[in-house]
Design an enzyme around this catalytic site. Structure first.
Site, mmCIF file in Angstrom:
data_model
loop_
_atom_site.group_PDB
_atom_site.id
_atom_site.type_symbol
_atom_site.label_atom_id
_atom_site.label_comp_id
_atom_site.label_asym_id
_atom_site.label_seq_id
_atom_site.Cartn_x
_atom_site.Cartn_y
_atom_site.Cartn_z
ATOM 1 C CE1 TYR A 453 -3.107 -2.978 0.255
ATOM 2 C CE2 TYR A 453 -3.299 -2.665 2.626
ATOM 3 C CZ TYR A 453 -3.632 -3.355 1.480
ATOM 4 O OH TYR A 453 -4.488 -4.426 1.557
HETATM 5 P P1 FDA Z 1 2.745 -2.645 -10.515
HETATM 6 O O1 FDA Z 1 2.954 -3.245 -11.835
HETATM 7 O O2 FDA Z 1 2.334 -1.217 -10.459
HETATM 8 O O3 FDA Z 1 4.015 -2.907 -9.617
HETATM 9 C C1 FDA Z 1 4.124 -2.464 -8.278
HETATM 10 C C2 FDA Z 1 5.592 -2.249 -7.916
HETATM 11 O O4 FDA Z 1 6.313 -3.459 -8.110
HETATM 12 C C3 FDA Z 1 6.285 -1.209 -8.791
HETATM 13 O O5 FDA Z 1 7.316 -0.604 -8.039
HETATM 14 C C4 FDA Z 1 6.886 -2.048 -9.894
HETATM 15 O O6 FDA Z 1 7.971 -1.428 -10.544
HETATM 16 C C5 FDA Z 1 7.292 -3.307 -9.156
HETATM 17 N N1 FDA Z 1 7.204 -4.504 -9.992
HETATM 18 C C6 FDA Z 1 6.180 -4.869 -10.783
HETATM 19 N N2 FDA Z 1 6.451 -6.025 -11.378
HETATM 20 C C7 FDA Z 1 7.655 -6.426 -10.959
HETATM 21 C C8 FDA Z 1 8.463 -7.550 -11.240
HETATM 22 N N3 FDA Z 1 8.067 -8.477 -12.083
HETATM 23 N N4 FDA Z 1 9.686 -7.647 -10.654
HETATM 24 C C9 FDA Z 1 10.100 -6.681 -9.794
HETATM 25 N N5 FDA Z 1 9.372 -5.583 -9.496
HETATM 26 C C10 FDA Z 1 8.154 -5.454 -10.062
HETATM 27 N N6 FDA Z 1 -2.629 -5.934 -1.855
HETATM 28 C C11 FDA Z 1 -2.844 -6.990 -1.036
HETATM 29 O O7 FDA Z 1 -1.926 -7.459 -0.362
HETATM 30 N N7 FDA Z 1 -4.078 -7.566 -0.968
HETATM 31 C C12 FDA Z 1 -5.119 -7.133 -1.715
HETATM 32 O O8 FDA Z 1 -6.208 -7.691 -1.620
HETATM 33 C C13 FDA Z 1 -4.903 -6.021 -2.584
HETATM 34 N N8 FDA Z 1 -5.915 -5.516 -3.350
HETATM 35 C C14 FDA Z 1 -5.703 -4.439 -4.172
HETATM 36 C C15 FDA Z 1 -6.742 -3.914 -4.941
HETATM 37 C C16 FDA Z 1 -6.531 -2.812 -5.764
HETATM 38 C C17 FDA Z 1 -7.668 -2.275 -6.601
HETATM 39 C C18 FDA Z 1 -5.258 -2.202 -5.808
HETATM 40 C C19 FDA Z 1 -5.024 -0.983 -6.668
HETATM 41 C C20 FDA Z 1 -4.222 -2.731 -5.062
HETATM 42 C C21 FDA Z 1 -4.430 -3.837 -4.233
HETATM 43 N N9 FDA Z 1 -3.394 -4.367 -3.450
HETATM 44 C C22 FDA Z 1 -3.634 -5.442 -2.629
HETATM 45 C C23 FDA Z 1 -2.063 -3.757 -3.499
HETATM 46 C C24 FDA Z 1 -1.166 -4.520 -4.487
HETATM 47 O O9 FDA Z 1 -0.740 -5.725 -3.882
HETATM 48 C C25 FDA Z 1 0.068 -3.677 -4.832
HETATM 49 O O10 FDA Z 1 -0.320 -2.457 -5.395
HETATM 50 C C26 FDA Z 1 0.994 -4.442 -5.791
HETATM 51 O O11 FDA Z 1 2.278 -3.916 -5.729
HETATM 52 C C27 FDA Z 1 0.475 -4.389 -7.199
HETATM 53 O O12 FDA Z 1 1.203 -5.182 -8.064
HETATM 54 P P2 FDA Z 1 1.088 -4.899 -9.635
HETATM 55 O O13 FDA Z 1 1.996 -5.827 -10.315
HETATM 56 O O14 FDA Z 1 -0.347 -4.871 -10.025
HETATM 57 O O15 FDA Z 1 1.576 -3.397 -9.705
#
Ligand code: FDA
Length: 512
Positions: A453
């Site tokens: 978060y």
């Molecule tokens: P994104 O692609 O934006 O990446 C997030 C971060 O990780 C960035 O700094 C990115 O550069 C880095 N990153 C991405 N991919 C990577 C990779 N392959 N290797 C290294 N670094 C990488 N959390 C939770 O614990 N339980 C929940 O139920 C929820 N629910 C939820 C709902 C909604 C609507 C949102 C917007 C967010 C959540 N979250 C959550 C929070 C979520 O776990 C957190 O935002 C994650 O980092 C999102 O991962 P993404 O790959 O989608 O994001």
């Protein structure tokens, strides 16, 4: 003469050299002049706060690799030509760190690296980082009715960022975090090498399971341990307004939720609802998943939380995969294919913050929260109970330190749709005041926060000076005593701080 060529030409040349044996690189590289660029950039920005801003820098390229070697080439060429990288899996980063940067940068978007290979025989799966949680849950349910995975609630969340920061959902009390159930991973490091568990250091394998995304390398895929789920699980949602006694119930819940049987997860969602006569009030929704049938659930609730008055008619029996739909806000009978939708439900601009609570908040404390809610429109406070398995895992086992002693996690969120800086500032001010108000009621020294978060109000790096001491202010909030170890691992695997952003772990040389 090569030096005088614009950086993007040099970069393209480098990619072309690196990928000469593969397919045409133009299929995976989009420059800002390409017609697909705007859509691609917006496609998985789950927080539209920055969408219309003219002041944010756009990436020079978006790269959408479909093979590990293309991720390697992207890292090598970005580094060689002084470009930062932002890696994006599902784009849910609360502060947009997967697609925003203040320095010239490329986005490596893993949307085309999203296969899920389930192996029911050994109860494992390999999942690529660009898959969403929905795609993962869907693939598991196609392979088995009695297996699942303990990760987050919203299906559009990307595996890459989510696992990197821990990841929790309805099964955390029974099985811990997503990161607690990772067995292996493929990581592209800052030199463009691919590492797996056997070839990476213990420190790196520890750090990628909760140390936050964007710090140590690009995790391309993860091997996970599936967990067993019963054929039938039960869900319920019981909602009460303040007039219906919500305050007492929320207060009572704090003494019970973390001590219940680990099969039972009851979270609270607090929000404003209309009360008629244009009045609004606070509503508390007790939203639950029980890993078993409704008869046992009703019995358990009678014994442990009779005040909620749960009846059999409030309970919905379903399969585990239907419960994923139900808890995410879909109808449990909707086609499972909705889980494959990569865009989040109810998308609006938002700002969020988090806390951990280790001593129940007194009733008068909640009174102040209700007063604060009355000053805003679309606000949420989500309280996720801990206990169970979370108490059994040491706070040093993975970088996520908020284990034994934490009753629950709070996520505060304010949402809005209107554009304009003044509008944004109004909502940001509100949530900052709420956060300030909560100080006496939550963990202290350090005040805890959950890295998934992400909250830049906690502090940001000085990207020029890269000071470890400065970063400690926010680092210990996310990682407590693990922050120093993360910084030492960072120094070993990425001493030049190639993978960096406003809140990345700085390298800490061993002698300091
Ligand atoms: P994104 O692609 O934006 O990446 C997030 C971060 O990780 C960035 O700094 C990115 O550069 C880095 N990153 C991405 N991919 C990577 C990779 N392959 N290797 C290294 N670094 C990488 N959390 C939770 O614990 N339980 C929940 O139920 C929820 N629910 C939820 C709902 C909604 C609507 C949102 C917007 C967010 C959540 N979250 C959550 C929070 C979520 O776990 C957190 O935002 C994650 O980092 C999102 O991962 P993404 O790959 O989608 O994001």
């Amino acid at each position: 003469w090569a030096c005088s060529k614009p950086v993007h030409e040099n970069f393209m040349q480098c990619m072309s050299n690196q990928l000469k044996s593969g397919k045409n690189h133009s299929q995976i590289i989009y420059s800002s002049s390409s017609p697909q660029f705007p859509n691609l950039l917006q496609s998985s920005q789950q927080n539209p706060r920055w969408s219309n801003s003219t002041s944010v820098l756009k990436p020079l390229f978006i790269i959408t690799p479909f093979h590990e070697s293309q991720v390697q080439a992207s890292v090598i060429c970005s580094r060689r030509h002084g470009l930062q990288v932002r890696v994006r899996s599902g784009g849910h980063d609360y502060e947009g760190l997967s697609y925003l940067s203040k320095s010239p940068f490329v986005v490596i978007d893993l949307v085309d690296l999203r296969s899920v290979d389930v192996n029911i025989k050994d109860e494992t799966a390999w999942v690529q980082s660009g898959a969403t949680l929905g795609e993962l849950y869907y693939a598991i349910s196609k392979a088995s009715k009695v297996h699942g995975f303990p990760a987050g609630i919203c299906p559009s969340v990307g595996v890459g960022g989510h696992f990197s920061g821990g990841g929790f959902g309805t099964m955390l009390r029974k099985h811990g975090l997503a990161a607690d159930n990772v067995l292996d991973a493929h990581v592209v490091d800052s030199n463009g090498r691919i590492l797996e568990r056997k070839t990476m250091s213990e420190g790196l394998f520890w750090a990628i399971r909760g140390g936050g995304g964007g710090n140590f390398g690009i995790v391309v895929s993860w091997k996970i341990k599936l967990v067993r789920v019963p054929h039938i699980v039960t869900g319920f949602t019981v909602s009460k307004t303040l007039a219906q006694g919500a305050s007492l119930l929320v207060h009572k819940w704090q003494y019970i939720a973390d001590k219940l049987h680990e099969d039972l997860f009851i979270r609270i969602i607090l929000q404003n609802v209309g009360e008629g006569n244009n009045q609004k009030t606070v509503q508390a929704s007790f939203n639950s998943l029980f890993l078993g049938g409704k008869e046992r659930l009703v019995q358990l609730m009678k014994e442990r939380f009779p005040e909620l008055g749960l009846q059999a008619r409030d309970c919905i029996e379903m399969s585990w995969i239907q419960s994923v739909l139900y808890i995410a806000g879909y109808n449990k009978d909707q086609p499972l294919e909705v889980l494959l939708d990569r865009e989040t439900l109810y998308k609006s601009k938002f700002k969020a913050k988090s806390d951990f609570v280790n001593t129940p908040i007194p009733e008068v404390g909640f009174k102040g929260i209700w007063d604060m809610f009355s000053q805003e429109e679309v606000v949420f406070m989500i309280m996720d109970p801990f206990g169970g398995k979370m108490n059994e895992i040491s706070e040093f086992e993975t970088p996520f330190p908020h284990r034994k002693g934490n009753l629950y996690n709070i996520q505060y969120m304010v949402k809005w749709d209107a554009d304009g800086v003044g509008e944004s500032n109004k909502h940001l001010r509100w949530i900052r005041v709420l956060y300030w108000y909560m100080r006496p009621h939550v963990t202290r020294s350090p005040r805890g926060a959950y890295v998934n978060y992400r909250d830049l109000d906690l502090g940001t790096n000085n990207l020029v000076k890269k000071s470890y001491q400065e970063a400690r202010t926010w680092g210990v909030k996310y990682f407590k005593g693990n922050f120093e170890r993360l910084a030492r691992v960072k120094n070993k695997v990425d001493p030049d701080n190639f993978f960096r952003n406003e809140q990345s772990i700085p390298p800490l040389p061993s002698l300091l």
